[in-house]
Enzyme design. Structure first.
Site, PDB file in Angstrom:
ATOM      1  N   GLU A 175      -7.098   4.913   7.546  1.00  0.00           N
ATOM      2  CA  GLU A 175      -6.871   6.324   7.206  1.00  0.00           C
ATOM      3  C   GLU A 175      -8.074   6.904   6.464  1.00  0.00           C
ATOM      4  O   GLU A 175      -8.361   8.091   6.573  1.00  0.00           O
ATOM      5  CB  GLU A 175      -5.567   6.444   6.388  1.00  0.00           C
ATOM      6  CG  GLU A 175      -4.351   6.268   7.298  1.00  0.00           C
ATOM      7  CD  GLU A 175      -3.121   5.630   6.658  1.00  0.00           C
ATOM      8  OE1 GLU A 175      -3.040   5.594   5.417  1.00  0.00           O
ATOM      9  OE2 GLU A 175      -2.242   5.180   7.420  1.00  0.00           O
ATOM     10  N   GLU A 212      -5.569  -4.625  10.627  1.00  0.00           N
ATOM     11  CA  GLU A 212      -4.534  -3.627  10.851  1.00  0.00           C
ATOM     12  C   GLU A 212      -4.870  -2.811  12.096  1.00  0.00           C
ATOM     13  O   GLU A 212      -5.717  -1.903  12.028  1.00  0.00           O
ATOM     14  CB  GLU A 212      -4.454  -2.666   9.657  1.00  0.00           C
ATOM     15  CG  GLU A 212      -4.142  -3.334   8.344  1.00  0.00           C
ATOM     16  CD  GLU A 212      -3.576  -2.335   7.347  1.00  0.00           C
ATOM     17  OE1 GLU A 212      -2.458  -2.566   6.885  1.00  0.00           O
ATOM     18  OE2 GLU A 212      -4.225  -1.324   7.055  1.00  0.00           O
ATOM     19  N   SER A 241       3.141  -1.848  10.499  1.00  0.00           N
ATOM     20  CA  SER A 241       4.577  -1.890  10.822  1.00  0.00           C
ATOM     21  C   SER A 241       5.229  -3.244  10.550  1.00  0.00           C
ATOM     22  O   SER A 241       6.120  -3.657  11.292  1.00  0.00           O
ATOM     23  CB  SER A 241       4.812  -1.452  12.276  1.00  0.00           C
ATOM     24  OG  SER A 241       4.450  -0.091  12.438  1.00  0.00           O
ATOM     25  N   ASN A 262       0.866  -1.174   0.000  1.00  0.00           N
ATOM     26  CA  ASN A 262       0.000   0.000   0.000  1.00  0.00           C
ATOM     27  C   ASN A 262       0.905   1.227   0.000  1.00  0.00           C
ATOM     28  O   ASN A 262       1.462   1.584   1.034  1.00  0.00           O
ATOM     29  CB  ASN A 262      -0.888  -0.044   1.261  1.00  0.00           C
ATOM     30  CG  ASN A 262      -1.752   1.193   1.417  1.00  0.00           C
ATOM     31  OD1 ASN A 262      -1.828   2.025   0.512  1.00  0.00           O
ATOM     32  ND2 ASN A 262      -2.403   1.311   2.570  1.00  0.00           N
ATOM     33  N   TRP A 263       1.039   1.832  -1.166  1.00  0.00           N
ATOM     34  CA  TRP A 263       1.985   2.955  -1.283  1.00  0.00           C
ATOM     35  C   TRP A 263       1.429   4.236  -0.656  1.00  0.00           C
ATOM     36  O   TRP A 263       2.135   5.213  -0.517  1.00  0.00           O
ATOM     37  CB  TRP A 263       2.332   3.211  -2.757  1.00  0.00           C
ATOM     38  CG  TRP A 263       3.160   2.128  -3.394  1.00  0.00           C
ATOM     39  CD1 TRP A 263       3.530   0.925  -2.850  1.00  0.00           C
ATOM     40  CD2 TRP A 263       3.734   2.150  -4.712  1.00  0.00           C
ATOM     41  NE1 TRP A 263       4.293   0.212  -3.745  1.00  0.00           N
ATOM     42  CE2 TRP A 263       4.426   0.941  -4.899  1.00  0.00           C
ATOM     43  CE3 TRP A 263       3.712   3.085  -5.757  1.00  0.00           C
ATOM     44  CZ2 TRP A 263       5.107   0.645  -6.092  1.00  0.00           C
ATOM     45  CZ3 TRP A 263       4.378   2.785  -6.940  1.00  0.00           C
ATOM     46  CH2 TRP A 263       5.073   1.586  -7.093  1.00  0.00           C
ATOM     47  N   LYS A 264       0.150   4.258  -0.364  1.00  0.00           N
ATOM     48  CA  LYS A 264      -0.512   5.450   0.195  1.00  0.00           C
ATOM     49  C   LYS A 264      -0.236   6.667  -0.696  1.00  0.00           C
ATOM     50  O   LYS A 264      -0.144   6.509  -1.915  1.00  0.00           O
ATOM     51  CB  LYS A 264      -0.073   5.668   1.647  1.00  0.00           C
ATOM     52  CG  LYS A 264      -0.254   4.389   2.480  1.00  0.00           C
ATOM     53  CD  LYS A 264      -0.162   4.610   3.948  1.00  0.00           C
ATOM     54  CE  LYS A 264      -0.350   3.282   4.670  1.00  0.00           C
ATOM     55  NZ  LYS A 264      -0.364   3.411   6.104  1.00  0.00           N
ATOM     56  N   GLY A 301       2.744  -1.094   4.308  1.00  0.00           N
ATOM     57  CA  GLY A 301       2.751   0.330   3.957  1.00  0.00           C
ATOM     58  C   GLY A 301       4.171   0.803   3.728  1.00  0.00           C
ATOM     59  O   GLY A 301       4.752   0.610   2.663  1.00  0.00           O
ATOM     60  N   GLY A 302       4.761   1.408   4.751  1.00  0.00           N
ATOM     61  CA  GLY A 302       6.090   2.022   4.629  1.00  0.00           C
ATOM     62  C   GLY A 302       7.133   1.121   3.977  1.00  0.00           C
ATOM     63  O   GLY A 302       7.886   1.565   3.098  1.00  0.00           O
TER      64      GLY A 302
HETATM   65  P1  PGA Z   1       2.638   0.439   7.650  1.00  0.00           P
HETATM   66  O1  PGA Z   1       1.199   0.616   6.984  1.00  0.00           O
HETATM   67  O2  PGA Z   1       3.217  -0.857   7.135  1.00  0.00           O
HETATM   68  O3  PGA Z   1       3.418   1.640   7.213  1.00  0.00           O
HETATM   69  O4  PGA Z   1       2.431   0.384   9.131  1.00  0.00           O
HETATM   70  C1  PGA Z   1       0.336  -0.483   6.765  1.00  0.00           C
HETATM   71  C2  PGA Z   1      -0.958   0.001   6.174  1.00  0.00           C
HETATM   72  O5  PGA Z   1      -1.471   1.036   6.597  1.00  0.00           O
HETATM   73  O6  PGA Z   1      -1.531  -0.646   5.267  1.00  0.00           O
END
Ligand code: PGA
Length: 247
Positions: free
Chosen positions: A95, A163, A209, A5-7, A230-231
């Site tokens: 989010e 999550e 995370s 998930n590149w957001k 994500g990150g």
């Molecule tokens: P994160 O995000 O790996 O940066 O914690 C995960 C997500 O929100 O899908």
């Protein structure tokens, strides 16, 4: 399944480079026994789709509207996502629930719309820090599943992603025991919803995370069928560093 998930990250050239690199590694490991999906921001779907073409890496979006078309400024229809080559769409991410006030009911309508267009939905659920501290995790997750997974969902068109909101982007993760408790309950719920056989085949991802250092432990848990990243999906090395734990 390993989903990235590149957001709201990445510009044009760096995103194409990242997608090419992820795809290149997938081509080299064509038989690796997991699905891989990357979900860039909307304007990058086409170029990222081109960069991963024929690699086996699948394309996902991060949201869609609950209607098929119409006067909805700034929104994107599931029909367009499908036409652009998306196979997946993340819905109900915390989010979006938080910043855009998306309710379970709204998420369910989006999930149903995405299914109408043949998209596989990655439906996100998870408790806030406050709910976690109040010991309400299992109740909250159960309620979100009941509200966000509409009729017509099945293991072929739906993936669940647990999550915990407090673990997203924070570097904190629940203990493997705590993750296991939630995933075991989600599995029970899936069996209750879809019947024993189908309930066992629906994929339940963990997100929050996940990084190469903690992925092996989390992905090895019984009812964890992959990760929503994500990150760590913003660098090919860390994304693949996680995926390789599934080999
Ligand atoms: P994160 O995000 O790996 O940066 O914690 C995960 C997500 O929100 O899908």
């Amino acid at each position: 399944m390993i989903a990235g998930n590149w957001k709201m990250n990445g510009l044009l050239e760096d995103s194409i480079g990242l997608a090419r690199d992820v795809a290149e590694r997938r081509r080299a490991l064509a038989d690796a026994p997991f699905d891989m999906v990357i979900c860039p921001p909307f304007p990058l779907l086409t170029v990222v789709g081109e960069a991963i073409a024929d690699s086996g890496v699948m394309l996902g979006a991060q949201n869609c509207h609950h209607q098929d078309k119409g006067a909805h400024t700034g929104d994107v229809s599931p029909a367009l996502l499908a036409a652009l080559g998306c196979t997946h769409v993340i819905l109900g991410h915390s989010e979006r629930r938080d910043e855009h006030h998306e309710s379970d009911q709204h998420v369910a309508a989006k999930v149903a719309a995405a299914h109408r267009h043949g998209l596989t939905t990655i439906v996100c659920i998870g408790e806030t820090q406050e709910q976690h501290e109040a010991g309400r995790t299992l109740d909250v997750v159960k309620q979100q599943i009941a509200g966000s997974v509409p009729k017509g969902s099945n293991p072929a068109n739906t993936v669940i992603a647990y999550e915990p909101v407090w673990a997203i982007g924070s570097g904190l993760t629940p203990t493997p025991d705590d993750v296991a408790k939630v995933h075991d309950m989600v599995r029970e719920d899936m069996c209750a919803l879809f019947g024993e056989d189908m309930g066992h085949t629906i994929r339940v991802l963990y997100g929050g995370s996940v990084k190469p250092e903690n992925a092996a432990e989390l992905l090895a848990l019984d009812n964890v069928d992959g990760g929503l990243i994500g990150g760590a999906s913003l660098k090919s090395d860390s994304f693949w560093g996680i995926a390789e734990k599934c080999l």
